[in-house]
Design a protein around this motif. Structure first.
Motif, PDB file in Angstrom:
ATOM      1  N   GLN A  87     -41.449  13.454 -33.872  1.00 24.87           N
ATOM      2  CA  GLN A  87     -41.000  14.352 -32.729  1.00 24.87           C
ATOM      3  C   GLN A  87     -40.412  15.520 -33.147  1.00 24.87           C
ATOM      4  O   GLN A  87     -39.441  15.271 -34.217  1.00 24.87           O
ATOM      5  N   GLY A  88     -40.605  16.684 -32.998  1.00 23.61           N
ATOM      6  CA  GLY A  88     -40.029  17.927 -33.416  1.00 23.61           C
ATOM      7  C   GLY A  88     -41.051  18.773 -33.135  1.00 23.61           C
ATOM      8  O   GLY A  88     -42.160  18.774 -32.404  1.00 23.61           O
ATOM      9  N   PHE A  98     -36.345   7.877 -39.136  1.00 25.33           N
ATOM     10  CA  PHE A  98     -35.562   9.089 -39.695  1.00 25.33           C
ATOM     11  C   PHE A  98     -35.179  10.096 -39.098  1.00 25.33           C
ATOM     12  O   PHE A  98     -36.172  10.928 -38.465  1.00 25.33           O
ATOM     13  N   VAL A  99     -34.086  10.465 -38.418  1.00 22.41           N
ATOM     14  CA  VAL A  99     -33.781  11.141 -37.362  1.00 22.41           C
ATOM     15  C   VAL A  99     -33.311  12.632 -38.183  1.00 22.41           C
ATOM     16  O   VAL A  99     -32.332  12.667 -38.817  1.00 22.41           O
ATOM     17  N   ASN A 100     -33.789  13.615 -37.622  1.00 21.91           N
ATOM     18  CA  ASN A 100     -33.487  14.941 -37.923  1.00 21.91           C
ATOM     19  C   ASN A 100     -33.934  15.212 -39.425  1.00 21.91           C
ATOM     20  O   ASN A 100     -32.903  15.893 -40.087  1.00 21.91           O
ATOM     21  N   ALA A 101     -35.046  14.697 -39.851  1.00 18.17           N
ATOM     22  CA  ALA A 101     -35.511  15.370 -41.254  1.00 18.17           C
ATOM     23  C   ALA A 101     -36.090  16.736 -41.300  1.00 18.17           C
ATOM     24  O   ALA A 101     -36.976  16.830 -40.413  1.00 18.17           O
ATOM     25  N   SER A 102     -35.833  17.247 -42.210  1.00 19.35           N
ATOM     26  CA  SER A 102     -36.174  18.603 -42.364  1.00 19.35           C
ATOM     27  C   SER A 102     -37.502  18.620 -43.069  1.00 19.35           C
ATOM     28  O   SER A 102     -37.551  18.333 -44.275  1.00 19.35           O
ATOM     29  N   LEU A 103     -38.440  19.414 -42.335  1.00 23.27           N
ATOM     30  CA  LEU A 103     -39.739  19.544 -42.723  1.00 23.27           C
ATOM     31  C   LEU A 103     -39.971  20.998 -42.492  1.00 23.27           C
ATOM     32  O   LEU A 103     -39.597  21.869 -41.846  1.00 23.27           O
ATOM     33  N   PHE A 118     -38.206  26.058 -41.629  1.00 23.61           N
ATOM     34  CA  PHE A 118     -38.070  24.641 -41.731  1.00 23.61           C
ATOM     35  C   PHE A 118     -37.485  24.279 -40.440  1.00 23.61           C
ATOM     36  O   PHE A 118     -36.632  25.289 -39.891  1.00 23.61           O
ATOM     37  N   CYS A 119     -37.684  22.906 -39.953  1.00 30.45           N
ATOM     38  CA  CYS A 119     -36.819  22.666 -38.654  1.00 30.45           C
ATOM     39  C   CYS A 119     -36.848  21.108 -39.055  1.00 30.45           C
ATOM     40  O   CYS A 119     -37.501  20.462 -39.906  1.00 30.45           O
ATOM     41  N   ASP A 120     -36.568  20.537 -37.846  1.00 25.92           N
ATOM     42  CA  ASP A 120     -35.994  19.079 -37.819  1.00 25.92           C
ATOM     43  C   ASP A 120     -37.005  18.162 -37.018  1.00 25.92           C
ATOM     44  O   ASP A 120     -37.269  18.659 -35.958  1.00 25.92           O
ATOM     45  N   PHE A 121     -37.186  16.875 -37.472  1.00 24.54           N
ATOM     46  CA  PHE A 121     -38.323  16.290 -36.826  1.00 24.54           C
ATOM     47  C   PHE A 121     -37.613  14.892 -36.995  1.00 24.54           C
ATOM     48  O   PHE A 121     -36.910  14.500 -37.572  1.00 24.54           O
ATOM     49  N   ASP A 122     -37.960  13.925 -35.774  1.00 23.48           N
ATOM     50  CA  ASP A 122     -37.659  12.404 -36.047  1.00 23.48           C
ATOM     51  C   ASP A 122     -39.007  11.875 -36.356  1.00 23.48           C
ATOM     52  O   ASP A 122     -40.028  12.198 -35.731  1.00 23.48           O
ATOM     53  N   HIS A 127     -40.453  15.324 -47.385  1.00 24.56           N
ATOM     54  CA  HIS A 127     -40.735  16.835 -47.921  1.00 24.56           C
ATOM     55  C   HIS A 127     -39.886  16.827 -49.335  1.00 24.56           C
ATOM     56  O   HIS A 127     -39.126  17.981 -49.596  1.00 24.56           O
ATOM     57  N   SER A 128     -40.134  15.846 -50.022  1.00 22.86           N
ATOM     58  CA  SER A 128     -39.297  16.021 -51.282  1.00 22.86           C
ATOM     59  C   SER A 128     -39.552  15.163 -52.081  1.00 22.86           C
ATOM     60  O   SER A 128     -40.144  13.740 -51.802  1.00 22.86           O
ATOM     61  N   GLU A 129     -39.700  15.322 -53.403  1.00 25.19           N
ATOM     62  CA  GLU A 129     -40.027  14.342 -54.431  1.00 25.19           C
ATOM     63  C   GLU A 129     -38.640  13.438 -54.710  1.00 25.19           C
ATOM     64  O   GLU A 129     -38.811  12.554 -55.489  1.00 25.19           O
ATOM     65  N   ASN A 130     -37.438  13.789 -54.147  1.00 27.23           N
ATOM     66  CA  ASN A 130     -36.353  13.205 -54.443  1.00 27.23           C
ATOM     67  C   ASN A 130     -36.171  12.682 -53.154  1.00 27.23           C
ATOM     68  O   ASN A 130     -36.262  12.994 -52.104  1.00 27.23           O
TER      69      ASN A 130
END
Length: 159
Positions: free
Chosen positions: A44-45, A73-78, A111-115, A135-138
């Motif tokens: 969702q985003g 994961f709430v508000n993951a930046s993608l 970038f924006c936030d997704f659930d 969105h990261s290798e970390n």
């Protein structure tokens, strides 16, 4: 001499009994490296109306059904145009890794936030180290949790 040996034997026996009763629970064997089945992948985003200083990022874990774990994961930046978002989960080096991947059709400069949400099968009643990636290798989050049929938790993500 015999009473002294008898007393010493009783003291040693007492210490042995106390030591045996104070032993910790039997440790579970390490987790076996394997791919896990992931279902119910939901996204969702893009929540572009949120201001960056108002955003709380967190991971919700909830036990469901027969040995299933819902990970949200709430508000993951993608990337703001991620294309298809896929999820993989596997055990590696005694750690549960959950990876939300974006298939970017083109590079967007935003970038924006997704659930992000998924359900993982074949969980065992035990303690897990978990790493969640988006969105990261970390890893965006690393923590430990105990999977039980009653599990329902929320962990704040700092980065």
């Amino acid at each position: 001499m015999i009473p002294k040996i008898l007393k010493l034997s009783l003291v040693f026996l007492l210490f042995a009994l106390i030591g045996a009763s104070c032993q910790d629970e039997e440790e579970l064997p390490p987790l076996e490296d394997r791919q896990l089945t992931v279902s119910e992948i939901k996204t969702q985003g893009c929540k572009d109306n949120l201001k960056s200083n108002d955003i709380e990022r967190y991971i919700e874990l909830k036990a469901e059904g027969e040995n299933q774990l819902r990970v949200k994961f709430v508000n993951a930046s993608l990337n703001c145009c991620p294309g298809e978002i896929t999820t993989n989960a596997f055990i590696q080096n005694d750690t549960l890794r959950v990876i939300f991947s974006e298939e970017t059709p083109g590079r967007c400069n935003c970038f924006c936030d997704f659930d992000l949400e998924c359900v993982i099968d074949s969980m065992e009643n035990r303690s897990y180290n978990i790493e969640v990636y988006a969105h990261s290798e970390n890893a965006k989050a690393k923590f430990t949790f105990n999977y039980t049929p009653e599990l329902s938790s929320k962990t704040i993500v700092n980065n």
